[in-house]
Structure formats: C-alpha cells, structure tokens
Design a protein around this motif. Structure first.
Motif, PDB file in Angstrom:
ATOM      1  N   ASP A  25      39.304 -31.058 -36.708  1.00 37.16           N
ATOM      2  CA  ASP A  25      40.597 -31.456 -37.249  1.00 37.16           C
ATOM      3  C   ASP A  25      40.757 -30.786 -38.612  1.00 37.16           C
ATOM      4  OD1 ASP A  25      42.931 -32.592 -37.972  1.00 37.16           O
ATOM      5  OD2 ASP A  25      42.278 -34.680 -37.753  1.00 37.16           O
ATOM      6  N   GLU A  26      41.466 -29.648 -38.640  1.00 35.89           N
ATOM      7  CA  GLU A  26      41.602 -28.886 -39.878  1.00 35.89           C
ATOM      8  C   GLU A  26      42.357 -29.672 -40.941  1.00 35.89           C
ATOM      9  OE1 GLU A  26      43.362 -25.183 -39.007  1.00 35.89           O
ATOM     10  OE2 GLU A  26      41.688 -24.460 -37.760  1.00 35.89           O
ATOM     11  N   ALA A  27      43.293 -30.461 -40.547  1.00 38.40           N
ATOM     12  CA  ALA A  27      44.036 -31.262 -41.519  1.00 38.40           C
ATOM     13  C   ALA A  27      43.124 -32.267 -42.216  1.00 38.40           C
ATOM     14  CB  ALA A  27      45.189 -31.983 -40.826  1.00 38.40           C
ATOM     15  N   ALA A  28      42.202 -32.833 -41.413  1.00 36.50           N
ATOM     16  CA  ALA A  28      41.271 -33.795 -42.016  1.00 36.50           C
ATOM     17  C   ALA A  28      40.331 -33.117 -42.991  1.00 36.50           C
ATOM     18  CB  ALA A  28      40.483 -34.510 -40.912  1.00 36.50           C
ATOM     19  N   ILE A  29      39.903 -31.884 -42.648  1.00 36.38           N
ATOM     20  CA  ILE A  29      39.018 -31.146 -43.558  1.00 36.38           C
ATOM     21  C   ILE A  29      39.747 -30.806 -44.854  1.00 36.38           C
ATOM     22  CG2 ILE A  29      37.765 -28.996 -43.862  1.00 36.38           C
ATOM     23  CD1 ILE A  29      37.010 -29.100 -40.958  1.00 36.38           C
ATOM     24  N   ALA A  30      40.997 -30.345 -44.732  1.00 42.22           N
ATOM     25  CA  ALA A  30      41.761 -29.994 -45.930  1.00 42.22           C
ATOM     26  C   ALA A  30      41.985 -31.201 -46.827  1.00 42.22           C
ATOM     27  CB  ALA A  30      43.086 -29.372 -45.531  1.00 42.22           C
ATOM     28  N   ALA A  31      42.089 -32.371 -46.219  1.00 36.64           N
ATOM     29  CA  ALA A  31      42.306 -33.587 -47.002  1.00 36.64           C
ATOM     30  C   ALA A  31      41.013 -34.177 -47.534  1.00 36.64           C
ATOM     31  CB  ALA A  31      43.036 -34.626 -46.146  1.00 36.64           C
ATOM     32  N   SER A  32      39.885 -33.572 -47.212  1.00 35.69           N
ATOM     33  CA  SER A  32      38.612 -34.100 -47.673  1.00 35.69           C
ATOM     34  C   SER A  32      38.516 -34.001 -49.188  1.00 35.69           C
ATOM     35  CB  SER A  32      37.464 -33.318 -47.022  1.00 35.69           C
ATOM     36  OG  SER A  32      36.220 -33.678 -47.611  1.00 35.69           O
ATOM     37  N   PRO A  33      38.078 -35.021 -49.875  1.00 39.21           N
ATOM     38  CA  PRO A  33      37.957 -34.950 -51.347  1.00 39.21           C
ATOM     39  C   PRO A  33      36.947 -33.910 -51.811  1.00 39.21           C
ATOM     40  CG  PRO A  33      36.942 -36.956 -50.470  1.00 39.21           C
ATOM     41  CD  PRO A  33      37.695 -36.350 -49.344  1.00 39.21           C
ATOM     42  N   ILE A  34      35.949 -33.628 -50.986  1.00 39.58           N
ATOM     43  CA  ILE A  34      34.966 -32.609 -51.369  1.00 39.58           C
ATOM     44  C   ILE A  34      35.617 -31.226 -51.360  1.00 39.58           C
ATOM     45  CG2 ILE A  34      32.787 -31.512 -50.733  1.00 39.58           C
ATOM     46  CD1 ILE A  34      31.870 -34.166 -49.620  1.00 39.58           C
ATOM     47  N   ILE A  35      36.372 -30.931 -50.296  1.00 35.76           N
ATOM     48  CA  ILE A  35      37.064 -29.638 -50.218  1.00 35.76           C
ATOM     49  C   ILE A  35      38.066 -29.504 -51.355  1.00 35.76           C
ATOM     50  CG2 ILE A  35      38.573 -28.207 -48.808  1.00 35.76           C
ATOM     51  CD1 ILE A  35      35.717 -28.377 -47.788  1.00 35.76           C
ATOM     52  N   GLN A  36      38.800 -30.547 -51.632  1.00 31.68           N
ATOM     53  CA  GLN A  36      39.773 -30.490 -52.721  1.00 31.68           C
ATOM     54  C   GLN A  36      39.091 -30.290 -54.071  1.00 31.68           C
ATOM     55  OE1 GLN A  36      42.079 -34.075 -52.425  1.00 31.68           O
ATOM     56  NE2 GLN A  36      43.196 -33.389 -50.583  1.00 31.68           N
ATOM     57  N   ALA A  37      37.923 -30.901 -54.239  1.00 27.62           N
ATOM     58  CA  ALA A  37      37.201 -30.711 -55.502  1.00 27.62           C
ATOM     59  C   ALA A  37      36.760 -29.265 -55.672  1.00 27.62           C
ATOM     60  CB  ALA A  37      35.996 -31.653 -55.551  1.00 27.62           C
ATOM     61  N   PHE A  38      36.250 -28.642 -54.599  1.00 19.81           N
ATOM     62  CA  PHE A  38      35.808 -27.256 -54.695  1.00 19.81           C
ATOM     63  C   PHE A  38      36.980 -26.302 -54.858  1.00 19.81           C
ATOM     64  CE2 PHE A  38      31.716 -28.807 -53.262  1.00 19.81           C
ATOM     65  CZ  PHE A  38      30.840 -27.935 -53.874  1.00 19.81           C
ATOM     66  N   GLU A  39      38.123 -26.611 -54.271  1.00 22.38           N
ATOM     67  CA  GLU A  39      39.311 -25.783 -54.513  1.00 22.38           C
ATOM     68  C   GLU A  39      39.735 -25.858 -55.972  1.00 22.38           C
ATOM     69  OE1 GLU A  39      42.174 -27.196 -51.774  1.00 22.38           O
ATOM     70  OE2 GLU A  39      41.413 -26.027 -50.066  1.00 22.38           O
ATOM     71  N   GLY A  40      39.591 -27.037 -56.580  1.00 20.56           N
ATOM     72  CA  GLY A  40      39.874 -27.152 -58.011  1.00 20.56           C
ATOM     73  C   GLY A  40      38.893 -26.348 -58.850  1.00 20.56           C
ATOM     74  N   PHE A  41      37.613 -26.371 -58.437  1.00 21.53           N
ATOM     75  CA  PHE A  41      36.620 -25.560 -59.147  1.00 21.53           C
ATOM     76  C   PHE A  41      36.951 -24.073 -59.054  1.00 21.53           C
ATOM     77  CE2 PHE A  41      33.395 -29.076 -57.967  1.00 21.53           C
ATOM     78  CZ  PHE A  41      33.903 -29.870 -58.979  1.00 21.53           C
ATOM     79  N   GLN A  42      37.391 -23.640 -57.871  1.00 18.50           N
ATOM     80  CA  GLN A  42      37.736 -22.234 -57.678  1.00 18.50           C
ATOM     81  C   GLN A  42      38.897 -21.822 -58.572  1.00 18.50           C
ATOM     82  OE1 GLN A  42      39.085 -21.316 -53.734  1.00 18.50           O
ATOM     83  NE2 GLN A  42      39.264 -19.127 -54.124  1.00 18.50           N
ATOM     84  N   LEU A  43      39.918 -22.663 -58.636  1.00 21.19           N
ATOM     85  CA  LEU A  43      41.064 -22.356 -59.488  1.00 21.19           C
ATOM     86  C   LEU A  43      40.660 -22.311 -60.957  1.00 21.19           C
ATOM     87  CD1 LEU A  43      44.097 -21.890 -59.759  1.00 21.19           C
ATOM     88  CD2 LEU A  43      44.402 -24.380 -59.813  1.00 21.19           C
ATOM     89  N   GLU A  44      39.806 -23.237 -61.377  1.00 15.54           N
ATOM     90  CA  GLU A  44      39.373 -23.262 -62.769  1.00 15.54           C
ATOM     91  C   GLU A  44      38.550 -22.030 -63.120  1.00 15.54           C
ATOM     92  OE1 GLU A  44      36.668 -26.106 -65.752  1.00 15.54           O
ATOM     93  OE2 GLU A  44      37.195 -26.765 -63.714  1.00 15.54           O
ATOM     94  N   LEU A  45      37.655 -21.622 -62.219  1.00 15.48           N
ATOM     95  CA  LEU A  45      36.835 -20.441 -62.485  1.00 15.48           C
ATOM     96  C   LEU A  45      37.671 -19.167 -62.494  1.00 15.48           C
ATOM     97  CD1 LEU A  45      33.637 -21.220 -60.381  1.00 15.48           C
ATOM     98  CD2 LEU A  45      33.857 -21.225 -62.867  1.00 15.48           C
ATOM     99  N   ASP A  46      38.622 -19.047 -61.574  1.00 11.48           N
ATOM    100  CA  ASP A  46      39.493 -17.867 -61.561  1.00 11.48           C
ATOM    101  C   ASP A  46      40.301 -17.776 -62.853  1.00 11.48           C
ATOM    102  OD1 ASP A  46      38.568 -17.175 -59.083  1.00 11.48           O
ATOM    103  OD2 ASP A  46      40.254 -18.037 -57.980  1.00 11.48           O
ATOM    104  N   THR A  47      40.806 -18.899 -63.319  1.00 13.31           N
ATOM    105  CA  THR A  47      41.558 -18.911 -64.576  1.00 13.31           C
ATOM    106  C   THR A  47      40.677 -18.501 -65.748  1.00 13.31           C
ATOM    107  OG1 THR A  47      42.964 -20.681 -63.703  1.00 13.31           O
ATOM    108  CG2 THR A  47      43.001 -20.316 -66.077  1.00 13.31           C
TER     109      THR A  47
END
Length: 282
Positions: A25-47
């Motif tokens: 269930d890709e929607a469930a994975i995207a809504a996972s708090p762990i995935i969202q946390a790592f996406e935030g880390f990626q955005l912060e590091l790119d910035t």
C-alpha cells in the motif's frame, strides 16, 4: 541415478521458486511518520548543501578581490606623497567592493549557526583581514584591531525605505583575525625588500618593518598551542619572513655604504636563493 538426479532437480526447483508477491500500500508507506521524517531530513540537507555552495562561491570572490587590493597596495612601496595617497584611495574602493561580498555572506548566514559554515568562508575572511590590515599599516604604521575590523562588517539596511535588504552583521571569528595577521607579515617582508631598492623610500622603513614583524612573531610565540590550529603551519613561514627581513636590515646597516641600494636588494635576494637551494639539497 536418474531418480536421484530428478530429485536433485526438484529440490533445485523448489529452492529457486519464485517469491510470493506482497501487496504494498504505497499510500500507507507515504503516510508513515518514519518516511515523512526522512523526507524532512532530505530537504534540510539539500538546503544546507545549497547554502554551503553559495557561501563557498562568495568566499572565493572575497579572496580574489582581497588579493587584487593587496597587489594594488604594493605600489605604495615605490611611490610617495600624493601618488601614495592616490593608491590608498583606490584601495578604499576595492575594499568597499569586498565588503559588499561579505554583506552577501552575512545575509546568507542570518538565522544560521556560523560554526556550521565557517570552513566555507574562513579563507576569504583571512584574506580580507590581510588586505585591510595591510592598508591600515601603510597609513598608520600600526596594527588594526579586531574591534575596528568588526566595525566595518556591520551593514545598515539597504534599499528604499529599508525594505529591500535588511541590516546585516558578520562578527569576524578571532581565529580568522589571528591567521590574517600572520599572513600580513609576508606582505610586509616584500615591502621591506622592495624598499631597499627604492631610492625614494624612507631609509628607516626596513628597520621599522622588521621590528614590527618581530613583535608580531613574539606575540604568536606567546600564544603557543592555545592559538588556532592552522597557526602551527603559518608560524614557520612567519619565522622565515622575519629571517629574510633581518638579513636585509643587516646588509643595509653593515654594507649600505659599500653598494648602491638596488644592488643590496639583489644581494639579499641572491643570498636567500642560495639558502633555499642548500635546504633543498639537504
């Protein structure tokens, strides 16, 4: 044997059987708090990486423009009077252009921790300190203080009604000031040697420069291991510059009446070249 072979084949087939499909269930994975946390880390590091690259480019611009100001200030060694003042006035414009680059650095660092980006801008700040302290010494024969350097790195708001660019300030780190002063001694050594071959120069200039560099060297020796880490690399270069100036002053004092001044400068340069060749051979 054929039966054993067939059994072996069946075992192999069972071993290499296809994996079972798992419904994801890709929607469930995207809504996972762990995935969202790592996406935030990626955005912060790119910035952060993008800001670091912009600061590196600005630091290189500060280094280049500061070197141009230093090259210009060396013309004071062969001029005097109004011509020397014209060179110093022209250097004011070049250093003002350098401060505009430093203002851009200050704007980039607003709200950021300077220590995270210090290595990106440290070489440029050291070169700026070298240039501004060189100009200050040529004007006043004194060393510029850290407070005075910082006073030029406070930038008022810019633009109509102060709405375009806010006020900015970049406090100069103490290690960059110390290392910039260490680099200043190399420029003073060049002025000392060039002043020997300049007939219009003050005959006391080499001795005054040598005494100043000796005082700076004594101060750095007092710092010892409590100074910046790079000072251990710059201190031998400073000591070598001081030896060159002492040899030049010795030649000027002892043999000054035997040879013209431009010949003395050539003798000092040849003597230093021979000593350098001896060290390389050793």
């Amino acid at each position: 044997m054929s039966k054993a072979g067939s059994c072996w084949k069946r075992k192999g087939e069972q071993f290499h059987s296809r994996p079972r499909r798992i419904n994801v269930d890709e929607a469930a994975i995207a809504a996972s708090p762990i995935i969202q946390a790592f996406e935030g880390f990626q955005l912060e590091l790119d910035t952060r990486y993008d800001k670091h690259e912009r600061l590196v480019k600005l630091g290189r611009d500060v280094t280049i423009e500061s070197k141009r100001a230093i090259f210009l200030l060396h013309r004071c060694s062969t001029t005097s009077g109004s011509a020397e003042e014209e060179v110093l006035t022209e250097s004011d414009a070049k250093l003002a252009a350098v401060r505009l680059k430093i203002r851009d650095i200050a704007l980039e660092l607003q709200g950021e921790d300077l220590n995270q980006y210090h290595r990106a801008i440290s070489p440029g700040l050291q070169e700026y300190v070298e240039a501004v302290s060189f100009q200050h010494f040529l004007r006043t024969h004194k060393l510029i203080g850290l407070e005075e350097v910082n006073s030029h790195l406070e930038f008022p708001p810019k633009g109509p009604d102060s709405g375009q660019e806010p006020a900015a300030k970049l406090p100069l780190p103490l290690p960059d000031y110390i290392l910039g002063v260490a680099d200043l001694t190399g420029e003073l050594m060049r002025v000392c040697i060039m002043s020997m071959g300049c007939g219009s120069a003050d005959p006391d200039t080499p001795f005054r420069l040598c005494q100043f560099v000796r005082t700076v060297y004594d101060g750095f020796c007092i710092l010892g291991n409590s100074g910046p880490h790079e000072l251990s690399r710059k201190l031998p270069v400073l000591r070598q510059s001081l030896f060159k100036m002492e040899d030049a002053c010795y030649a000027l004092r002892v043999r000054g009446s035997e040879f013209p001044r431009h010949v003395l400068a050539d003798m000092v340069s040849l003597h230093e070249r021979d000593k350098h060749d001896e060290r390389d051979a050793a």
